[in-house]
Design an enzyme around this catalytic site. Structure first.
Site, PDB file in Angstrom:
ATOM      1  N   GLY A   3       0.822  -1.196   0.000  1.00 18.59           N
ATOM      2  CA  GLY A   3       0.000   0.000   0.000  1.00 18.59           C
ATOM      3  C   GLY A   3       0.856   1.245   0.000  1.00 18.59           C
ATOM      4  O   GLY A   3       2.044   1.200   0.325  1.00 18.59           O
ATOM      5  N   GLN A  55       2.948   9.931   1.559  1.00 16.67           N
ATOM      6  CA  GLN A  55       4.241   9.348   1.211  1.00 16.67           C
ATOM      7  C   GLN A  55       4.772   9.895  -0.115  1.00 16.67           C
ATOM      8  O   GLN A  55       5.946   9.746  -0.415  1.00 16.67           O
ATOM      9  CB  GLN A  55       4.144   7.828   1.165  1.00 16.67           C
ATOM     10  CG  GLN A  55       3.915   7.220   2.539  1.00 16.67           C
ATOM     11  CD  GLN A  55       3.770   5.731   2.461  1.00 16.67           C
ATOM     12  OE1 GLN A  55       2.684   5.220   2.187  1.00 16.67           O
ATOM     13  NE2 GLN A  55       4.867   5.024   2.683  1.00 16.67           N
ATOM     14  N   CYS A  79       7.433  -0.601   5.781  1.00 13.08           N
ATOM     15  CA  CYS A  79       6.899   0.645   5.234  1.00 13.08           C
ATOM     16  C   CYS A  79       7.841   1.135   4.137  1.00 13.08           C
ATOM     17  O   CYS A  79       9.062   1.149   4.330  1.00 13.08           O
ATOM     18  CB  CYS A  79       6.787   1.680   6.348  1.00 13.08           C
ATOM     19  SG  CYS A  79       6.122   3.264   5.809  1.00 13.08           S
ATOM     20  N   LEU A  80       7.277   1.563   3.027  1.00 11.03           N
ATOM     21  CA  LEU A  80       8.103   2.080   1.934  1.00 11.03           C
ATOM     22  C   LEU A  80       8.841   3.359   2.325  1.00 11.03           C
ATOM     23  O   LEU A  80       9.846   3.700   1.717  1.00 11.03           O
ATOM     24  CB  LEU A  80       7.236   2.320   0.697  1.00 11.03           C
ATOM     25  CG  LEU A  80       6.626   1.056   0.079  1.00 11.03           C
ATOM     26  CD1 LEU A  80       5.616   1.422  -1.000  1.00 11.03           C
ATOM     27  CD2 LEU A  80       7.714   0.151  -0.471  1.00 11.03           C
ATOM     28  N   HIS A 136      -2.577   0.326   8.269  1.00 14.34           N
ATOM     29  CA  HIS A 136      -1.264   0.960   8.104  1.00 14.34           C
ATOM     30  C   HIS A 136      -1.396   2.229   7.252  1.00 14.34           C
ATOM     31  O   HIS A 136      -0.870   3.287   7.615  1.00 14.34           O
ATOM     32  CB  HIS A 136      -0.298  -0.037   7.451  1.00 14.34           C
ATOM     33  CG  HIS A 136       1.063   0.503   7.195  1.00 14.34           C
ATOM     34  ND1 HIS A 136       2.160   0.115   7.933  1.00 14.34           N
ATOM     35  CD2 HIS A 136       1.532   1.391   6.272  1.00 14.34           C
ATOM     36  CE1 HIS A 136       3.238   0.735   7.472  1.00 14.34           C
ATOM     37  NE2 HIS A 136       2.872   1.524   6.464  1.00 14.34           N
ATOM     38  N   GLU A 137      -2.099   2.123   6.129  1.00 14.41           N
ATOM     39  CA  GLU A 137      -2.225   3.284   5.230  1.00 14.41           C
ATOM     40  C   GLU A 137      -3.098   4.373   5.848  1.00 14.41           C
ATOM     41  O   GLU A 137      -2.813   5.563   5.693  1.00 14.41           O
ATOM     42  CB  GLU A 137      -2.761   2.849   3.867  1.00 14.41           C
ATOM     43  CG  GLU A 137      -1.877   1.862   3.126  1.00 14.41           C
ATOM     44  CD  GLU A 137      -0.399   2.240   3.069  1.00 14.41           C
ATOM     45  OE1 GLU A 137      -0.075   3.448   2.972  1.00 14.41           O
ATOM     46  OE2 GLU A 137       0.440   1.323   3.120  1.00 14.41           O
ATOM     47  N   HIS A 150      -1.041   6.417   8.085  1.00 17.02           N
ATOM     48  CA  HIS A 150      -0.279   7.447   7.355  1.00 17.02           C
ATOM     49  C   HIS A 150      -1.114   8.713   7.178  1.00 17.02           C
ATOM     50  O   HIS A 150      -0.587   9.823   7.259  1.00 17.02           O
ATOM     51  CB  HIS A 150       0.153   6.940   5.969  1.00 17.02           C
ATOM     52  CG  HIS A 150       1.436   6.209   5.961  1.00 17.02           C
ATOM     53  ND1 HIS A 150       2.643   6.775   6.323  1.00 17.02           N
ATOM     54  CD2 HIS A 150       1.725   4.927   5.614  1.00 17.02           C
ATOM     55  CE1 HIS A 150       3.617   5.892   6.201  1.00 17.02           C
ATOM     56  NE2 HIS A 150       3.078   4.748   5.777  1.00 17.02           N
TER      57      HIS A 150
END
Length: 179
Positions: free
Chosen positions: A46, A51, A92-93, A134-135, A138
């Site tokens: 995701g 981000q 996480c990216l 998670h997203e 963010h």
């Protein structure tokens, strides 16, 4: 569609709460397409708009995570149908190469909109539930590192400091998650 650079931990935009989307226009559709293209290029699960440096409440999901049913959600609102939790590795990216066991709810119901403004509801369990939570974190300025136990935080910060990609970045603040 464009593959865009992903903001890394320490970037202030990752700590700001995103604002709700009010215009379901061509600009939003391009953002969703860019999120999806960038996400697919990384192989991640995701990717949230902050981000990419955009403070809007929208995220993309890898269609493999949702069995091709969903690939994005705008203005998500989460509900949890039960108290069942799951523990498992999460990454996480924006914090490359770091994976930590993170507690999340096992099941989620996410309500929101498509990029065209159509209402949708996503019901997820396991990995899909983890990804949606998670997203959505963010979008609230919360990182998965905030969900770690206090005794893990010093080691976590040392690991981030030692990462080659973190050179020159300000050290992230680890906060207590509001969730």
């Amino acid at each position: 569609m464009t593959v865009l650079p992903i903001r890394l931990v320490g970037d202030p935009v990752l700590r700001e709460a995103a604002v709700p989307v009010s215009d379901f226009d061509a600009e939003l559709r391009k953002l969703v397409d860019d999120l999806s293209e960038t996400l697919i290029s990384t192989g991640g699960a995701g990717l949230a708009a902050p981000q990419l440096g955009v403070g809007l409440r929208v995220f993309a999901l890898n269609p493999k995570i949702s069995d091709g049913e969903f690939d994005h959600l705008v203005n998500p609102v989460l509900e949890f149908p039960d108290e069942e939790d799951q523990d498992g590795p999460e990454g996480c990216l924006s914090i490359p190469g770091i994976y930590l066991d993170t507690r999340r709810r096992m099941n989620v119901v996410a309500k929101g909109y498509t990029k065209h403004g159509d209402p949708i509801q996503l019901v997820g369990e396991g990995l899909l539930s983890r990804c949606v939570q998670h997203e959505t974190d963010h979008l609230d300025g919360v990182l998965f590192i905030d969900r770690q136990r206090p005794e893990q935080r010093d080691q976590l910060l040392a690991t981030i400091r030692a990462a080659a990609w973190a050179e020159g970045l300000p050290m992230p603040e680890v906060r207590t998650s509001p969730h």
